[in-house]
Design an enzyme around this catalytic site. Structure first.
Site, PDB file in Angstrom:
ATOM      1  CB  ILE B 371      29.690  23.123  52.498  1.00  0.00           C
ATOM      2  CG1 ILE B 371      28.298  23.475  52.980  1.00  0.00           C
ATOM      3  CG2 ILE B 371      30.580  24.357  52.501  1.00  0.00           C
ATOM      4  CD1 ILE B 371      28.202  23.650  54.462  1.00  0.00           C
ATOM      5  CB  CYS B 372      33.906  23.231  50.327  1.00  0.00           C
ATOM      6  SG  CYS B 372      35.581  23.385  49.708  1.00  0.00           S
TER       7      CYS B 372
END
Lengths: 297, 644
Positions: B371-372
C-alpha cells in the site's frame, strides 16, 4: 468481535499459547495521550493493589523490562511513559511534579485502580515520593530505588550532573557506552556496553523537549520537608557505587521516613535492572508483607 | 520528474511525443495523451480548485462526474476524511525538511508570474475592469455571483438574504475569481503555474469572510447564544493546538479513539519482532483457510491501522473473514537512532517477514499486498526476487494507491525542485529523521479549505469539538521517517528511477519491474488527488505480468477503506490481459477508462475473489498462531503501533 481469549483454549480445541500478559495501550487522561503497559494481576494477586512503576528520566517503559521479568509473575503491574517521553504525547506546557502526580492518580483511576503500590527509580523516585504524600489513601506501599530528595540532597559530582543535563546518552549509543561507567557505576564499570544497551536499545525515543520538561519539573522540587509525613511502609534501596545518587541519600531518606527500612546493595545506579534477579525478590518480599497498621479509614 | 525549475516541463505536445519515443521494448506510455493534458489545463483554469473536481481529461471527466454524482450524498466527514491521507513522496521531499513555509515563497515562479502578466497587459486590464464592473454590481445589489453549490462555508441563510453579508460574500467571490484569473492570464508553464496557483488558492481561501469571526453570521449567532463562551472555548483549543506541533487545527480529539480498543481491533498476535517491524498474524475466523498466506506491507509513513480501523471498516477483518491467512507488518516508528535505515533496511525487512510467513504457514509462497509507499518498497523487493530467481515465492501481487511512475504525479511534484529536494534531505540528515508532524502541517496547507479553515471555524470560532472520525484519528497519529529512507525515496522520485530498467537498486540488485511477471491487482482511487489514478495506472505498463487494474470511487484513503455494503460504492475495471501484458491495458489511461466496465459494490469483494484464485487450496485453519520458532509475543495490535 470474535476475539479469542488471549490465554487458555477457546471452544473448538484451539490451543492458543498464553501470550505475555503485558498489554500496551494508549490512554488519554486530561487531554494528554499516554502509552501505558498493563499487566493484570492473577491468582492470589488479583485482589491485591497493583504495582505502579515510575521510570528514570528520559527512558520509556521498555527499559524496566529486566525488573518486570524478575518480579513475581502473578503481580499486577502498570508502567507508563511520562508525557513527552517514549510513546506519550508532549504536554503543551512544562509541568510541576505535583501536577504530574495528580495526573498519574487520574491515570490509575481510569485504569480502575483506586489503591496501588508505587515503585520509583531515580527520577521516578521523586514522583513516587510526591505521589505518596499527595495521595496518602491511594498509595499503599512505596519502594524508592536509587533516588534522592530533589534539590536538597547530597549532589553528584558536577561532571555527572553535566552529563545528566541532556538526553544525549539515550540517543547516541557510542556516547552512552563512553559515559555509562562514569555515571551509572556498579557493573557498568566492567561492562559499559550493557548500560548502553539497557538505555539505548530498550527505550523508545520521544522528543528532546520531553526530557527537558522532566528536568524542569524537578527543578526547585524537594521532598525533604515532607518526608516525615509519609504514612506508607516504605522500602528505600540504593547502591554503594552510585555516582548519581551517593549512598548517603538513601540512608538519609530511610532515616526520615517514619515507616522506612533501608536495603543497600553492592552496585550502581541501575543495579535494579542489571542485578534484577537478586533485587526483585527483596521488593516482592516487602510488598507481600502483611499490613501491621490499621489503614486510614 | 520533469517538473522542476531547472528543467521546465516539456513545451509542446508534438515535441513531447517526439521525445517520448524511447528505444524501449515495451510501449511505456508515461503520460496521458496531450489532448487530455490540454483539457485538464482548461478545466483547471475554470477555477475548479478542488482536486477531486479536476477532470483529468475530456473522457474521464465525464466519467468522473458520473461517478461523483453517485458519491455526492456521502457524509461530509467522509469527504474531508478522504482528503486526509498518506503522503505522496514528492511532497515529503519538497519541504518536509524545512516546514510548510517554503511553499508559500513564490521564488522564481513569482518572477515568471509577474513577467507573464507584463507580457499580457491587455488581459490584465480586461481582468481589472471586469472586476471593477462586478464590484459595482455587487455594491448595487445586482450581482448574480453565488458560491458553488457544494461550498459548505456559505450555507448559512444570512449569506443569501442579509444585504450586508451578501455583498461581503459576493465581493469576496469576485475578488477571488479575479485573483485566480490572473494566474490564467500569465500563461505560465505547468510547474510554475501549479506553484503560483497553489499560493493564490491559499491566499484566496484564507481571506474568506467565513474565517473572520466578525463577518461570519453563524459565528456571530453563536457568540450571541453563548455570551461569548464559544470564543473562550475556541481560544482554549487554539492555545492547545498550537502549543505543540503539528501547528494546525486538530481534526479530531486526542481521546476520540483508542488503538486496540475501538480501532485496530481484529484479533491476532505479534508472532515476530525485529528492530524494524512487528509481524502480526491474525486469528482465522473461518473453519477453512487458503494455504498461501497474504502478507500486507503497509505504508512506512503512517501507522498500519488504516487497513484495520473499526469493525466492519477493516480490510484486514474482511480478508480474514473471506478465509485468508493474513499477516501484516507493523513498522516501527523510527527515531534519531535509526537514521541509517534506508530502502535496503526496509527491503530486507519485507524479505524477513516473507520468510516468517512461509515458515509459520509451512508454505513456500506468499501473496503480497503493498500500500502506498509500502507498495513502492514491495515492488522493488519483487524485482529483487525476480533478479535472484526467487519470484516463485510470490503467489500474487496486489498494489493499492501506489505511484511507481512519478512523472507529473499531481500538484505535489510541481512543487518539487532539485534544490529543495537537496535542502530537505540535508535537513533530515542533520536531524536524523523526518518528522511526521511537519508533514501533517504541509499536508493541511495543501488542502486548506478542508483541513484548516473548516476546523478553524468549527474549533476556534464556534468552539465545537471536532467530530470523531476514525480516519482522521489515524491521520493525526503521524510517524517519523528515517533520514536514509527519506534520501532514498527522494532519489527515486527525482530520477523517476523505477520507470527505467535497472536505474534503481535494492539489496545490491538493479530493479527492473518488467521482470516481475507475477499476476498483479492494482487499485487506485478516482478522486485521489495525491496519488493520481492516471499515475497509479502507469504501474500496469511497468509490471511484466498479467495486471488487473481497478479504479475505485473516492480518494486516497476512502478508496482503501471501502467496506462492502455501501450502496454508493462502485469500481471500474476491465478484463485483465490473460497473461500477456498490455493486451487489455492500453498505454493511455483515458483509453482504459473508456473501455472499463462499471461494477456496483466495493472492490474489496472483487479482490478477495481474485486472491482466492491464487492462494492455493483450502485447508483446516491452523490450530494456533505462530509456531515453535515464532512464539506469539503480544496480542495484536502489538507494541510498535503505540510509539509516538
Amino acid at each position: 468481535m470474535t476475539a479469542e481469549p488471549p490465554q487458555g483454549a477457546s471452544g473448538d480445541g484451539d490451543v492458543m499459547t498464553p501470550l505475555r500478559r503485558d498489554v500496551v495501550r494508549q490512554l488519554t487522561v486530561r487531554g494528554i495521550t499516554a502509552r501505558v503497559s498493563v499487566r493484570p494481576g492473577v491468582g492470589s494477586y488479583a485482589s491485591k493493589p497493583p504495582l505502579l512503576l515510575c521510570n528514570g528520566i528520559g527512558v520509556s517503559l521498555e527499559a524496566l523490562q529486566p525488573l518486570v521479568d524478575q518480579l513475581h509473575p502473578d503481580r499486577g503491574l502498570v508502567r507508563f511513559d511520562v508525557p513527552g517521553i517514549g510513546g506519550s504525547a508532549l504536554p503543551p506546557t512544562p509541568y510541576p511534579i505535583a501536577a504530574l502526580s495528580s495526573w498519574v492518580t487520574a491515570l490509575m483511576a481510569k485504569l480502575g485502580h483506586r489503591r496501588f503500590d508505587v515503585f520509583g527509580l531515580s527520577w521516578g523516585g521523586g514522583l513516587a515520593q510526591q505521589l505518596a504524600v499527595q495521595s496518602p489513601r491511594k498509595v499503599h506501599r512505596v519502594v524508592l530505588v536509587a533516588t534522592g530528595t530533589g534539590c536538597l540532597m547530597v549532589p553528584a559530582s558536577p561532571r555527572v550532573l553535566g552529563i545528566m543535563s541532556t538526553p544525549r546518552r539515550h540517543r547516541d549509543p557510542e556516547y552512552a557506552a563512553r559515559v555509562a561507567p562514569e555515571i551509572y557505576g556498579g557493573s557498568m564499570r566492567t561492562d559499559p556496553e550493557r548500560g548502553a544497551a539497557l538505555l539505548h536499545a530498550a527505550t523508545r525515543s520521544g522528543p528532546k523537549r520531553g526530557y527537558y520538561y522532566q528536568l524542569a519539573a524537578m527543578a526547585g522540587w524537594t521532598s525533604l520537608p515532607f518526608l516525615g509525613l509519609l504514612r506508607q511502609p516504605t522500602l528505600v534501596m540504593g547502591g554503594d557505587d552510585d555516582p548519581i545518587i551517593p549512598a548517603v541519600n538513601p540512608r538519609m531518606q530511610a532515616a526520615m521516613i517514619p515507616r522506612a527500612r533501608l536495603h543497600l546493595y553492592h552496585g550502581g545506579h541501575l543495579g535494579i535492572l542489571t542485578e534484577a534477579d537478586e533485587l526483585a525478590p527483596v521488593i516482592d518480599a516487602f510488598l507481600d508483607e502483611p499490613d501491621t497498621l490499621r489503614r486510614p479509614a | 520528474m520533469t517538473a522542476t525549475t531547472e528543467k521546465p516541463a516539456v513545451e509542446t505536445p508534438a515535441q513531447r511525443a517526439s521525445e517520448e519515443q524511447p528505444a524501449q521494448k515495451k510501449p511505456a506510455a508515461k503520460k496521458s495523451s496531450p489532448t487530455t493534458k490540454a483539457a485538464a489545463r482548461r478545466t483547471s483554469r475554470k477555477g475548479a480548485a478542488k482536486a477531486s473536481e479536476k477532470a483529468s481529461g475530456a473522457a474521464s471527466g465525464a466519467a468522473e462526474r458520473r461517478m461523483h454524482r453517485q458519491d455526492e450524498s456521502q457524509e461530509q466527514a467522509e469527504t474531508s476524511a478522504s482528503t486526509a491521507l498518506a503522503t505522496p513522496l514528492d511532497l515529503l521531499l519538497a519541504d518536509a525538511g524545512t516546514g510548510p513555509l517554503r511553499r508559500f515563497v513564490p521564488g522564481v515562479s513569482g518572477i515568471k508570474f509577474t513577467a507573464g502578466l507584463a507580457r499580457h497587459p491587455g488581459k490584465v486590464v480586461r481582468r481589472t475592469t471586469g472586476l471593477a464592473a462586478e464590484l459595482t454590481r455587487v455594491g448595487l445589489g445586482r450581482s448574480r455571483l453565488a458560491p458553488a453549490e457544494k461550498d459548505r462555508r456559505f450555507t448559512e441563510e444570512a449569506w443569501a438574504r442579509n444585504p450586508l453579508f451578501k455583498r461581503t460574500l459576493q465581493g469576496y467571490l469576485a475578488l477571488g475569481a479575479a485573483a485566480r484569473g490572473l494566474v490564467d492570464d500569465a500563461a505560465l508553464e505547468w510547474g510554475d503555474d501549479q506553484r503560483i496557483r497553489f499560493i493564490m488558492d491559499n491566499l484566496v481561501e484564507a481571506a474568506a469572510p467565513s474565517n473572520n469571526p466578525f463577518l461570519n453570521p453563524k459565528v456571530l449567532k453563536r457568540t450571541l447564544d453563548t455570551g461569548g463562551g464559544n470564543l473562550v472555548e475556541g481560544g482554549r483549543r487554539l492555545v492547545r493546538d498550537f502549543a505543540t506541533p503539528p501547528r494546525v487545527p486538530s481534526m479530531v480529539e486526542a481521546d476520540a479513539f483508542e488503538v486496540g480498543k475501538d480501532i485496530a481491533v481484529t484479533p491476532g498476535a505479534v508472532v515476530f519482532r525485529t528492530d524494524v517491524f512487528e509481524l502480526i498474524q491474525y486469528t482465522p475466523q473461518t473453519p477453512k483457510v487458503r494455504e498461501v498466506p497474504v502478507l500486507i506491507v503497509p505504508p512506512t509513513i503512517n501507522k498500519y491501522y488504516v487497513i484495520d480501523l473499526a469493525e466492519q471498516r477493516s480490510l484486514v477483518e474482511h480478508l480474514v473473514q473471506s478465509g485468508q491467512q493474513v499477516f501484516c507488518i507493523s513498522w516501527r516508528n523510527p527515531d534519531v537512532r535509526h537514521a541509517d535505515w534506508g530502502l535496503d533496511t526496509y527491503g530486507q525487512a519485507i524479505l524477513e517477514a516473507m520468510s516468517a510467513c512461509e515458515d509459520i504457514s509451512r508454505q513456500d509462497r506468499t501473496a503480497i499486498f503493498g500500500i502506498c509507499s509500502g507498495g513502492m518498497i514491495a515492488s522493488m523487493v519483487l524485482a529483487h526476487l525476480a533478479r535472484t530467481d526467487q519470484l516463485d515465492r510470490v503467489a500474487a501481487y496486489s498494489l493499492a494507491v501506489t505511484v511507481l511512475d512519478q512523472e507529473r504525479a499531481g500538484v505535489t511534484s510541481a512543487l518539487l525542485s532539485h534544490k529543495s529536494a537537496a535542502a530537505s534531505t540535508q535537513a533530515s540528515k542533520e536531524k536524523g529523521y523526518l518528522d511526521g508532524r511537519t508533514l501533517a502541517e504541509i499536508f493541511a496547507w495543501l488542502r486548506p479549505n478542508d483541513l484548516i479553515w473548516n476546523y478553524w471555524v468549527n474549533n476556534y470560532l464556534m468552539g465545537h469539538a471536532p467530530k470523531a472520525f476514525d480516519i482522521l484519528y489515524w491521520n493525526a497519529d503521524p510517524v517519523r521517517m528515517s533520514a536514509a529512507m527519506h534520501r532514498d525515496f527522494m532519489d527515486l522520485a527525482i530520477r523517476n528511477a523505477l520507470v527505467e530498467p535497472d536505474a534503481a537498486t535494492i539489496l545490491d540488485t538493479p530493479v527492473d519491474l518488467s521482470r516481475v511477471t507475477t499476476d498483479a491487482y492494482v487499485v487506485a482511487g478516482i478522486a485521489d488527488h495525491l496519488c493520481k489514478w492516471e499515475s497509479c495506472y502507469q504501474t500496469t505498463q511497468l509490471l511484466g505480468g498479467d495486471t488487473k487494474f481497478v479504479l475505485s470511487t473516492s480518494g486516497h484513503i476512502a478508496a482503501m477503506v471501502n467496506p462492502p455494503g455501501n450502496p454508493k460504492a462502485s469500481f471500474q475495471t476491465s478484463p485483465s490481459g490473460g497473461g500477456q501484458q498490455g493486451t487489455d491495458n492500453p498505454a493511455d489511461a483515458a483509453e482504459w477508462l473508456d473501455r472499463a466496465v462499471k461494477v456496483k459494490g466495493s472492490w474489496w469483494d472483487d479482490w478477495t475473489g481474485w486472491l482466492a484464485e491464487r492462494t492455493g487450496e483450502e485447508r483446516a485453519k491452523p490450530r494456533r498462531l505462530g509456531n515453535a520458532s515464532h512464539e506469539p509475543l503480544a496480542d495484536a495490535p502489538g507494541t510498535y503501533v503505540h510509539d509516538r
